[in-house]
Write a protein that holds these residues in place. Structure first.
Motif, PDB file in Angstrom:
ATOM      1  N   LEU A  62       0.818  -1.204   0.000  1.00 19.13           N
ATOM      2  CA  LEU A  62       0.000   0.000   0.000  1.00 19.13           C
ATOM      3  C   LEU A  62       0.861   1.268   0.000  1.00 19.13           C
ATOM      4  CD1 LEU A  62      -2.815  -1.022   2.514  1.00 19.13           C
ATOM      5  CD2 LEU A  62      -2.989  -0.798   0.027  1.00 19.13           C
ATOM      6  N   VAL A  63       2.078   1.153  -0.491  1.00 13.04           N
ATOM      7  CA  VAL A  63       2.970   2.308  -0.487  1.00 13.04           C
ATOM      8  C   VAL A  63       3.062   2.876  -1.897  1.00 13.04           C
ATOM      9  CG1 VAL A  63       5.250   3.166   0.118  1.00 13.04           C
ATOM     10  CG2 VAL A  63       4.275   1.233   1.359  1.00 13.04           C
ATOM     11  N   PRO A  64       2.454   4.025  -2.141  1.00 11.34           N
ATOM     12  CA  PRO A  64       2.397   4.569  -3.498  1.00 11.34           C
ATOM     13  C   PRO A  64       3.793   4.808  -4.051  1.00 11.34           C
ATOM     14  CG  PRO A  64       1.029   5.863  -2.015  1.00 11.34           C
ATOM     15  CD  PRO A  64       1.802   4.915  -1.169  1.00 11.34           C
ATOM     16  N   GLY A  65       3.934   4.506  -5.333  1.00  8.89           N
ATOM     17  CA  GLY A  65       5.205   4.802  -5.984  1.00  8.89           C
ATOM     18  C   GLY A  65       6.220   3.698  -5.804  1.00  8.89           C
ATOM     19  N   LEU A  66       6.304   3.141  -4.596  1.00 12.37           N
ATOM     20  CA  LEU A  66       7.341   2.139  -4.344  1.00 12.37           C
ATOM     21  C   LEU A  66       6.784   0.720  -4.433  1.00 12.37           C
ATOM     22  CD1 LEU A  66       9.035   3.973  -1.355  1.00 12.37           C
ATOM     23  CD2 LEU A  66       9.730   3.936  -3.756  1.00 12.37           C
ATOM     24  N   ARG A  67       5.663   0.516  -3.821  1.00 12.52           N
ATOM     25  CA  ARG A  67       5.108  -0.829  -3.797  1.00 12.52           C
ATOM     26  C   ARG A  67       3.604  -0.706  -3.611  1.00 12.52           C
ATOM     27  NH1 ARG A  67       7.303  -5.789  -0.063  1.00 12.52           N
ATOM     28  NH2 ARG A  67       5.520  -7.152  -0.356  1.00 12.52           N
ATOM     29  N   PHE A  68       2.907  -0.648  -4.687  1.00 13.53           N
ATOM     30  CA  PHE A  68       1.474  -0.421  -4.581  1.00 13.53           C
ATOM     31  C   PHE A  68       0.701  -1.380  -5.463  1.00 13.53           C
ATOM     32  CE2 PHE A  68      -2.630   1.649  -4.977  1.00 13.53           C
ATOM     33  CZ  PHE A  68      -2.847   2.058  -3.667  1.00 13.53           C
ATOM     34  N   ALA A  69      -0.173  -2.159  -4.846  1.00 15.52           N
ATOM     35  CA  ALA A  69      -1.064  -3.044  -5.598  1.00 15.52           C
ATOM     36  C   ALA A  69      -2.393  -3.049  -4.869  1.00 15.52           C
ATOM     37  CB  ALA A  69      -0.487  -4.447  -5.670  1.00 15.52           C
ATOM     38  N   PHE A  70      -3.436  -2.678  -5.563  1.00 17.14           N
ATOM     39  CA  PHE A  70      -4.731  -2.534  -4.907  1.00 17.14           C
ATOM     40  C   PHE A  70      -5.775  -3.197  -5.781  1.00 17.14           C
ATOM     41  CE2 PHE A  70      -8.435  -0.126  -3.346  1.00 17.14           C
ATOM     42  CZ  PHE A  70      -8.232  -0.248  -1.986  1.00 17.14           C
ATOM     43  N   GLU A  71      -6.369  -4.297  -5.295  1.00 14.60           N
ATOM     44  CA  GLU A  71      -7.322  -5.011  -6.147  1.00 14.60           C
ATOM     45  C   GLU A  71      -8.725  -4.425  -6.073  1.00 14.60           C
ATOM     46  OE1 GLU A  71      -5.200  -7.780  -4.361  1.00 14.60           O
ATOM     47  OE2 GLU A  71      -3.952  -6.981  -5.986  1.00 14.60           O
ATOM     48  N   LYS A  72      -9.056  -3.825  -4.927  1.00 17.04           N
ATOM     49  CA  LYS A  72     -10.390  -3.241  -4.812  1.00 17.04           C
ATOM     50  C   LYS A  72     -10.508  -2.094  -5.802  1.00 17.04           C
ATOM     51  CE  LYS A  72     -10.614  -5.695  -0.908  1.00 17.04           C
ATOM     52  NZ  LYS A  72      -9.295  -5.667  -0.343  1.00 17.04           N
ATOM     53  N   ALA A  73     -11.718  -1.549  -5.930  1.00 13.98           N
ATOM     54  CA  ALA A  73     -12.028  -0.605  -7.004  1.00 13.98           C
ATOM     55  C   ALA A  73     -11.000   0.508  -7.189  1.00 13.98           C
ATOM     56  CB  ALA A  73     -13.387   0.033  -6.688  1.00 13.98           C
ATOM     57  N   ASP A  74     -10.813   0.895  -8.465  1.00 14.02           N
ATOM     58  CA  ASP A  74     -10.172   2.153  -8.813  1.00 14.02           C
ATOM     59  C   ASP A  74      -8.785   2.365  -8.185  1.00 14.02           C
ATOM     60  OD1 ASP A  74      -9.830   4.606  -9.875  1.00 14.02           O
ATOM     61  OD2 ASP A  74     -11.509   5.573  -8.857  1.00 14.02           O
ATOM     62  N   PRO A  75      -7.834   1.518  -8.527  1.00 13.56           N
ATOM     63  CA  PRO A  75      -6.517   1.592  -7.879  1.00 13.56           C
ATOM     64  C   PRO A  75      -5.837   2.949  -8.056  1.00 13.56           C
ATOM     65  CG  PRO A  75      -6.479   0.142  -9.795  1.00 13.56           C
ATOM     66  CD  PRO A  75      -7.910   0.480  -9.539  1.00 13.56           C
ATOM     67  N   GLU A  76      -6.090   3.616  -9.178  1.00 13.15           N
ATOM     68  CA  GLU A  76      -5.389   4.879  -9.430  1.00 13.15           C
ATOM     69  C   GLU A  76      -5.699   5.909  -8.347  1.00 13.15           C
ATOM     70  OE1 GLU A  76      -6.538   7.056 -12.943  1.00 13.15           O
ATOM     71  OE2 GLU A  76      -4.451   6.966 -13.608  1.00 13.15           O
ATOM     72  N   HIS A  77      -6.995   6.008  -8.039  1.00 11.66           N
ATOM     73  CA  HIS A  77      -7.363   7.021  -7.062  1.00 11.66           C
ATOM     74  C   HIS A  77      -7.154   6.541  -5.632  1.00 11.66           C
ATOM     75  CE1 HIS A  77      -9.660   8.432 -10.700  1.00 11.66           C
ATOM     76  NE2 HIS A  77      -8.735   9.327 -10.482  1.00 11.66           N
ATOM     77  N   ALA A  78      -7.222   5.228  -5.443  1.00  9.98           N
ATOM     78  CA  ALA A  78      -6.861   4.700  -4.131  1.00  9.98           C
ATOM     79  C   ALA A  78      -5.402   5.042  -3.841  1.00  9.98           C
ATOM     80  CB  ALA A  78      -7.072   3.192  -4.090  1.00  9.98           C
ATOM     81  N   GLU A  79      -4.601   5.052  -4.886  1.00  8.63           N
ATOM     82  CA  GLU A  79      -3.194   5.383  -4.678  1.00  8.63           C
ATOM     83  C   GLU A  79      -3.059   6.826  -4.184  1.00  8.63           C
ATOM     84  OE1 GLU A  79      -0.742   4.365  -7.958  1.00  8.63           O
ATOM     85  OE2 GLU A  79       1.111   4.743  -6.876  1.00  8.63           O
ATOM     86  N   ILE A  80      -3.916   7.706  -4.699  1.00  6.97           N
ATOM     87  CA  ILE A  80      -3.868   9.093  -4.213  1.00  6.97           C
ATOM     88  C   ILE A  80      -4.237   9.143  -2.736  1.00  6.97           C
ATOM     89  CG2 ILE A  80      -4.855  11.399  -4.449  1.00  6.97           C
ATOM     90  CD1 ILE A  80      -5.070  11.024  -7.354  1.00  6.97           C
ATOM     91  N   PHE A  81      -5.226   8.322  -2.355  1.00  4.59           N
ATOM     92  CA  PHE A  81      -5.566   8.273  -0.931  1.00  4.59           C
ATOM     93  C   PHE A  81      -4.340   7.882  -0.118  1.00  4.59           C
ATOM     94  CE2 PHE A  81      -6.475   5.900   2.879  1.00  4.59           C
ATOM     95  CZ  PHE A  81      -7.381   6.693   3.535  1.00  4.59           C
TER      96      PHE A  81
END
Ligand code: HEM
Ligand code: CU
Lengths: 576, 99, 214
Positions: free
Chosen positions: C125-144
């Motif tokens: 859950l670390v944006p930029g370095l290690r981010f993988a999010f299966e739940k909805a809309d990973p792009e904006h979850a990354e902003i969160f």
């Protein structure tokens, strides 16, 4: 007409000065009692680690002078490039770096600290009758911070520059720029803390350290202007700091919230940036208004017209200045309805500005006006600021701005206020308080010449830019169609004159340090506590805490303006 | 307990504020799981504001402070409100009509 | 008791000096509010634009740690307040004990926070370095998550500064080098500490609570 002349001037201009006598008598008083701040302590360390607000003011003055010349050198190259339509001197990229460097340095390393951190630092405690600012070590720290910040910018300069413009718009700054965005942003970030520290010090000092009798409506308007400026510094700068931090991290890590390719919104950056930067343009004008008020009253021998209105105008500019930032974003994708609101509010903010111009004019009315150098600068300020303010209304009008946004019209608008206004006021203030700061008089004739030259050179440089912009010449281009050339040539020629007018004072000020006549405590016969101590003042400003028992600008009995009879010098002499 | 002894006579009213704060924390934590639609946000931010107010008034002595300090304390929040209000004036009206 | 010099030379009396110090700190706190405000604005805008992604992302935060940390900080505010009160009464032992407890609680908070970051790393859950999010809309979850790290990171920096300041004052009080009863040092230190707490009071519902009821 009577003339207030310094000892130097009375020799050269025929001795028409009725006020030279009391001054001669006062000369030297107080200087034997306490050593001046200049001689209290010797050696480099006694300067670099001083906590005396007056010495810190000098440190700031030297620092920003260096930056003024670096920024000026960039401007020189810009005007040289624009002399011909072809891009022959620098490349497009080189040109981008030049105007970015120019903007960054002039805004954050010259104009923002210009009056507050030099004249404000020096004068605020003196005008309030205090021994120093509330937090002298914080004051020293803020100088060190700006030096560190400046080092970042110099690093950027040496390494090859940054090309985003002083506005750092995303996603250009975060993703596409090839320049040293992070280092430049870091420099501005650090300079922000310097600004905040200074502003905090000023506000606390004004609240807690006024001399007995100095109630709020006796505070000189210069102090009020610094107070209003400090409010903006404190409430706006943190947001800029955060915006720049976000830019830096986004650029370093490649994730972020401004890049549309990553799901972000670049307009958000503009909101954050202009929430700071519109109020910040008032950081760059309010202190000038304060200086001009001091000068106009003294050289018209008049109480200020509408003192309380002037105070409320300053404060309302500071507050309403936060409600208008969206006028920079009319064509940036902001909602049309927000644009309408911002456009309307921008008209509102012109009201207090107009009140100030009106009140200066009313102060001059029936004054016995003396056209010494500080006054020439002050009058230049009033004229040029009015031009800048009025054209501000042009660009604040949404339909007009769609047309002139990002043209030279905007460039001319803000140079009229920032350079025509603030820099004129800065020079006016330097001349006015030079005798107090250094204990020396400068050559008046030269100074008047420089003031006139500056006014002339300024208009020649920037008036053609209004025409250029109106004709459609966009800003930030290094080449242009040849029909614009005649205006660009005029502008570049004007810049040469303007440059000369800036160098002249440097010359005679330096000269005066060595050869200038010693100044009396109050060479202008001016009001205000700063004139009630020695020139230059002793380390702790006053031998004993002064008492204030008269209104501000007590140049004549209430409701009895001096008219033409200033041959009663007792009207204008400070209570001794 | 040594701590209790060292602080003899100092606890009041801080301890009461602390108990209230902890109760509010438990409340907001629990209510977060109760489906209330938009009111989830309203409640959680409302409780947050209440907690902050308690800290400011009692722990930060704002209750006994003079007007200047209160003004300074409010200034930041008022300006924050300006930042939010005008920015959202843009975002909220983006969808309206021709724009 | 008052051997160390309390009054600085630019002030006339201790009352004036205290007032200046407290006002200075309050103004500084106002600037801090705006500093965090820039980030909170970003939070609000994206939450408004992408509510679904927001709730999905917020549900993945470590609510137990977040809640425990809130309790810890609230308690540290109590001990900080005790230190100020003890200072007013000149009870040096109580001051040092309260300051020690405050710093310890702050350190606990940071320890838990570090563990939470470690878990985030584990959960990608670390944006930029290690981010993988299966739940909805990973792009904006990354902003969160970007904002989450930014907000908590800046907060942690503030807390670190606050802990350091508490330890320095603790040392000065213990060694008798601070006229803590007369000067405003403890009050001002307390104000800063409580601000760090207040910021967290708002971060807690913004980061950990959204979307829990869905
Ligand atoms: C009567 C008050 C003023 C009004 C209504 C006003 C209005 C405006 C507007 C609408 C713009 C945006 C134009 C555009 O980009 O298309 C602008 C730009 C600008 N103004 Fe003013 N202004 C005022 C006073 C000032 C003052 C006092 C200063 C500085 C001391 C200033 C400095 C600037 C600067 C630096 C820009 C350009 C920023 C950039 O895009 O690089 N203005 N002004
Ligand atoms: Cu503007």
């Amino acid at each position: 007409m009577n003339t207030i002349v310094d000892a130097q001037g009375s020799g050269s201009s025929g001795g028409s000065g009725s006020h030279s006598l009391p001054r001669q008598a006062e000369r030297g008083v107080g200087r034997e009692e306490a050593t001046s701040y200049l001689t209290a302590g010797h050696g480099v360390k006694s300067w670099l680690f001083t906590t005396d607000h007056k010495r810190i003011a000098i440190l700031y003055a030297l620092t920003i002078t260096v930056f003024f010349f670096i920024g000026g050198a960039a401007a020189t190259l810009i005007r040289m490039e624009l002399f011909t339509p072809a891009g022959d001197l620098v490349s497009a990229e080189g040109y981008n770096k030049l105007f970015t460097l120019h903007g960054v340095i002039m805004v954050w390393f010259f104009l923002v600290p210009a009056i507050p951190a030099t004249l404000g630092n020096f004068l605020l405690p003196l005008m309030l009758g205090a021994r120093d600012l509330a937090f002298p070590r914080l004051n020293l720290m803020s100088w060190w911070l700006i030096v560190i910040a400046g080092a970042f910018v110099l690093y950027v300069l040496v390494m090859g520059g940054v090309d985003t413009g002083w506005t750092f718009y995303a996603p250009y700054s975060t993703t596409y720029s090839n320049g040293y965005v992070v280092a430049a942003a870091a420099g501005i970030f650090v300079s922000g803390f310097s600004t905040i520290a200074t502003g905090l010090n000023f506000i606390v000092t004004t609240h807690t350290m006024r001399a007995p009798g100095m109630h709020w409506f006796r505070v000189p308007l210069f102090v009020w202007s610094i107070y209003a400026t400090a409010l903006i510094m404190l409430l706006a700068t943190p947001v800029l700091a955060m915006a720049l931090l976000l830019i830096m991290i986004e650029r370093l890590l490649g994730v972020g919230i401004f890049d549309p390719a990553l799901g972000g919104d670049p307009v958000l950056f503009e909101h954050l940036f202009w929430f700071y930067s519109h109020p910040a343009v008032y950081i760059m004008i309010l202190p000038g208004m304060g200086v001009v008020t001091e000068i106009v009253t003294c050289f018209a021998r008049r109480r200020i017209f509408g003192y309380q209105f002037m105070v409320y105008a300053l404060l309302s500019i500071a507050v309403v200045g936060f409600f208008v930032w969206g006028h920079h974003m009319f064509v940036a994708g902001q909602s049309m309805y927000a644009g309408l609101v911002f456009s309307f509010l921008s008209y509102v903010i012109a009201v207090p500005s107009a009140i100030k111009v009106f009140n200066w004019t009313a102060t001059l009315y029936r004054g016995s006006i003396v056209l010494d150098a500080p006054m020439l600068y002050a009058l230049g300020f009033i004229g040029l600021f009015t031009m800048g303010g009025l054209t501000g209304l042009f660009v604040a009008s949404l339909p007009i701005d769609v047309h002139v946004h990002d043209t030279y019209f905007v460039v001319a608008h803000f140079h009229y206020v920032m350079v025509g206004g603030m820099v004129s006021a800065f020079f006016g203030g330097l001349h006015f308080w030079w005798p107090k700061i250094t204990g020396r008089l400068y050559p008046e004739a030269w100074a008047r010449f420089a003031a006139l030259l500056m006014f002339f050179g300024f208009n020649m440089t920037f008036f053609p830019q209004f025409i250029l912009g109106w004709m459609g010449m966009p800003r930030r281009y290094h080449e242009y169609p040849s029909e614009f050339q005649v205006y660009h040539v005029l502008s570049s020629a004007g810049a040469v004159v303007l440059g000369a007018a800036y160098l002249l004072p440097l010359g005679y000020f330096l000269w005066s340090l060595r050869y200038g006549q010693p100044a009396s405590d109050n060479p202008w016969d001016a009001k205000g506590l700063e004139w009630r101590t020695a020139s230059p003042p002793p380390k702790h400003n006053f031998p004993s805490t002064p008492r204030v028992d008269e209104e501000a600008y007590d140049y004549h009995p209430p409701r009895r303006p001096p008219g033409g009879h200033l041959d009663h010098p007792s009207d204008g002499r400070p209570a001794s | 307990m040594r701590a209790i002894g060292a602080f003899h006579g100092l606890w009041w009213p801080g301890i009461l504020v602390w108990v209230t704060l902890m109760a509010l924390l438990g409340l907001t934590w629990g209510l977060a799981y109760v489906p209330m639609g938009v009111f989830n946000t309203v409640v959680s931010m409302g409780i947050g504001t209440l907690k902050a107010l308690l800290v400011a008034l009692f722990f930060m002595h704002l209750k006994e402070s003079g007007p200047v300090l209160r003004l300074a304390a409010c200034a930041g929040l008022v300006w924050l409100a300006v930042l939010f209000a005008f920015t959202f004036a843009d975002y909220l009206s983006r969808g309206w009509g021709p724009g | 008791m008052s051997d160390p010099q309390a009054l600085a030379e630019q002030f006339d009396d201790l009352g004036q000096q205290r007032h200046a110090a407290e006002l200075g700190m309050w103004i500084f706190l106002a600037t801090e509010a705006l500093f965090f405000g820039g980030l909170l604005l970003g939070y609000a805008v994206y939450r408004h634009l992408y509510p679904e992604a927001w709730f999905a992302a917020a549900r993945e935060t470590e609510i137990l740690i977040g809640t425990a940390n809130t309790a810890i900080l609230l308690t540290s505010s109590l001990t900080m307040w005790l230190a100020v009160r003890a200072g007013e009464e000149g009870r040096r032992d109580a001051v040092t004990l309260a300051l020690g407890l405050t710093a310890t609680l702050g350190a606990f908070f940071l320890g838990l926070k570090a563990y939470e970051y470690y878990l985030d790393w584990d959960n990608s859950l670390v944006p930029g370095l290690r981010f993988a999010f299966e739940k909805a809309d990973p792009e904006h979850a990354e902003i969160f998550y970007y904002l989450y790290f930014f907000l908590t990171g800046v907060h942690a920096v503030h807390l670190t500064v606050a802990i350091t300041a508490v330890l320095v004052v603790l040392f000065l009080v213990r060694t008798g080098r601070l006229a803590y009863q007369q000067s405003a040092t403890l009050t001002v230190l307390g104000l800063y500490w409580h601000l760090v707490d207040v910021v967290w009071i708002f971060l807690y519902p913004l980061i950990y609570l959204p979307g829990r009821s869905q």
